[in-house]
Design a protein around this motif. Sequence first.
Motif, mmCIF file in Angstrom:
data_model
loop_
_atom_site.group_PDB
_atom_site.id
_atom_site.type_symbol
_atom_site.label_atom_id
_atom_site.label_comp_id
_atom_site.label_asym_id
_atom_site.label_seq_id
_atom_site.Cartn_x
_atom_site.Cartn_y
_atom_site.Cartn_z
ATOM 1 N N UNK A 37 0.824 -1.204 0.000
ATOM 2 C CA UNK A 37 0.000 0.000 0.000
ATOM 3 C C UNK A 37 0.861 1.259 0.000
ATOM 4 N N UNK A 38 1.877 1.280 0.852
ATOM 5 C CA UNK A 38 2.735 2.457 0.938
ATOM 6 C C UNK A 38 3.501 2.694 -0.355
ATOM 7 N N UNK A 39 4.011 1.617 -0.947
ATOM 8 C CA UNK A 39 4.819 1.779 -2.157
ATOM 9 C C UNK A 39 3.965 2.088 -3.393
ATOM 10 N N UNK A 40 2.770 1.476 -3.485
ATOM 11 C CA UNK A 40 1.939 1.657 -4.671
ATOM 12 C C UNK A 40 1.184 2.978 -4.668
ATOM 13 N N UNK A 41 1.032 3.595 -3.503
ATOM 14 C CA UNK A 41 0.142 4.753 -3.389
ATOM 15 C C UNK A 41 0.551 5.911 -4.290
ATOM 16 N N UNK A 42 1.822 6.026 -4.635
ATOM 17 C CA UNK A 42 2.255 7.103 -5.525
ATOM 18 C C UNK A 42 1.935 6.807 -6.990
ATOM 19 N N UNK A 186 0.563 -13.316 -19.851
ATOM 20 C CA UNK A 186 1.901 -12.723 -19.720
ATOM 21 C C UNK A 186 1.886 -11.204 -19.777
ATOM 22 N N UNK A 187 0.992 -10.608 -20.593
ATOM 23 C CA UNK A 187 0.958 -9.149 -20.685
ATOM 24 C C UNK A 187 0.486 -8.533 -19.372
ATOM 25 N N UNK A 188 -0.494 -9.154 -18.734
ATOM 26 C CA UNK A 188 -0.985 -8.664 -17.451
ATOM 27 C C UNK A 188 0.126 -8.744 -16.397
ATOM 28 N N UNK A 189 0.833 -9.876 -16.369
ATOM 29 C CA UNK A 189 1.929 -10.032 -15.412
ATOM 30 C C UNK A 189 3.024 -9.002 -15.659
ATOM 31 N N UNK A 190 3.334 -8.735 -16.925
ATOM 32 C CA UNK A 190 4.364 -7.753 -17.254
ATOM 33 C C UNK A 190 3.942 -6.347 -16.840
ATOM 34 N N UNK A 191 2.653 -6.032 -17.063
ATOM 35 C CA UNK A 191 2.138 -4.726 -16.655
ATOM 36 C C UNK A 191 2.262 -4.542 -15.152
ATOM 37 N N UNK A 192 1.849 -5.545 -14.389
ATOM 38 C CA UNK A 192 1.916 -5.438 -12.933
ATOM 39 C C UNK A 192 3.369 -5.386 -12.456
ATOM 40 N N UNK A 193 4.235 -6.177 -13.077
ATOM 41 C CA UNK A 193 5.653 -6.129 -12.700
ATOM 42 C C UNK A 193 6.221 -4.731 -12.910
ATOM 43 N N UNK A 197 7.739 -2.426 -9.967
ATOM 44 C CA UNK A 197 9.126 -1.963 -10.092
ATOM 45 C C UNK A 197 9.196 -0.444 -10.013
ATOM 46 N N UNK A 198 8.249 0.239 -10.652
ATOM 47 C CA UNK A 198 8.224 1.696 -10.595
ATOM 48 C C UNK A 198 7.955 2.197 -9.186
ATOM 49 N N UNK A 199 7.320 1.347 -8.368
ATOM 50 C CA UNK A 199 7.015 1.707 -6.977
ATOM 51 C C UNK A 199 8.127 1.273 -6.020
#
Length: 332
Positions: A37-42, A186-193, A197-199
């Motif tokens: 939650x803390x990392x994704x919030x941005x 695989x595209x969904x997994x790549x999007x979430x990864x 990573x950005x978070x």
Amino acid sequence: MSPITQNPSHQRLAHAPGRPAHGHWILGPGAVGRLLAMRLADSVPVTLIGRRPPPVRLTLTTPEGERETRELPGATLESLPPTPPTMLHLTTKAYGVEAAIAALADRLPAETPLVLWQNGFSVQEALTRTWPGPVLCASTTEGAFVDDTPADAGDRAGDRVGDRDQGIIHAGHGRTVIGHLEGAYPALATTLAGILSAAELPCEAVEDIRVRLWHKLAVNAAINPLVARFRIRNGQLRDRPFQPMVEALVAELAAIMAAENIPSPAGGWSDRVWDVVENTANNRASMLQDVLAGRPTEIDAILGPLIEAARRHGLAVPALASNYRAMCPPAS
């Protein structure tokens, strides 16, 4: 298990027609849930969900000692946001996942992607078979634990949990892998990864998450029940009398992995287990934390699949069975 046919509509973050989805729900405000939650919030709107109102304010302490405090939307199963999520992260203990999904089923579009962050290897297969939408499995080495000490010394014992500033200690940087058990979406997994990573939670989408989960399961089975049973830190497994206990477990686990056609890690199972013991020498395993806090453990999720696999293949596993009995004494 036969391969699962991939529905192209699940390649994006899906939602039901006429009901615009919004943000990520994180069910389970424990260590992993709070860290997410803390990392994704941005990056994305997040809602932290618990059986009781989650803390309104969270303070994250990084491995470098920096502190960040923020307010996050919270909810209970009885007060969920009216708009469904683009994705649901399940960060509860393994034994609570299926009940949580049952409680949420009428509030989630069938296409909602689930992300399972549990230890062990039980709910992953069950939900992959039964949930109509995508189910991704995550395995992480991020180190985190909850700090529920109120930041305000004036907090009173009668204050509601949701009124207090509570913490999450990000004890050590790690890496996360994520994927579908049969390599679908695989595209969904790549999007979430990419989002993770950005978070600042480095993540890789992989096609062999099943193998990664078996590897983590084997390492957890060699370490967690022993340290919880004897109430020791991971590094004490290097001492007698625990070292031969670990080696006995490793021998049984290697036989199970071979029977299941799970490739061994580079260097073999013994090296992998002792490397983890060395790298986490000062850690208190999550199962030990549960025992010390008087909470149920994930012993069934960790040892259950291994003992069942041994039974299927006719393998004797006295060391695994002994730990299981010690952690699950018969009811009086």
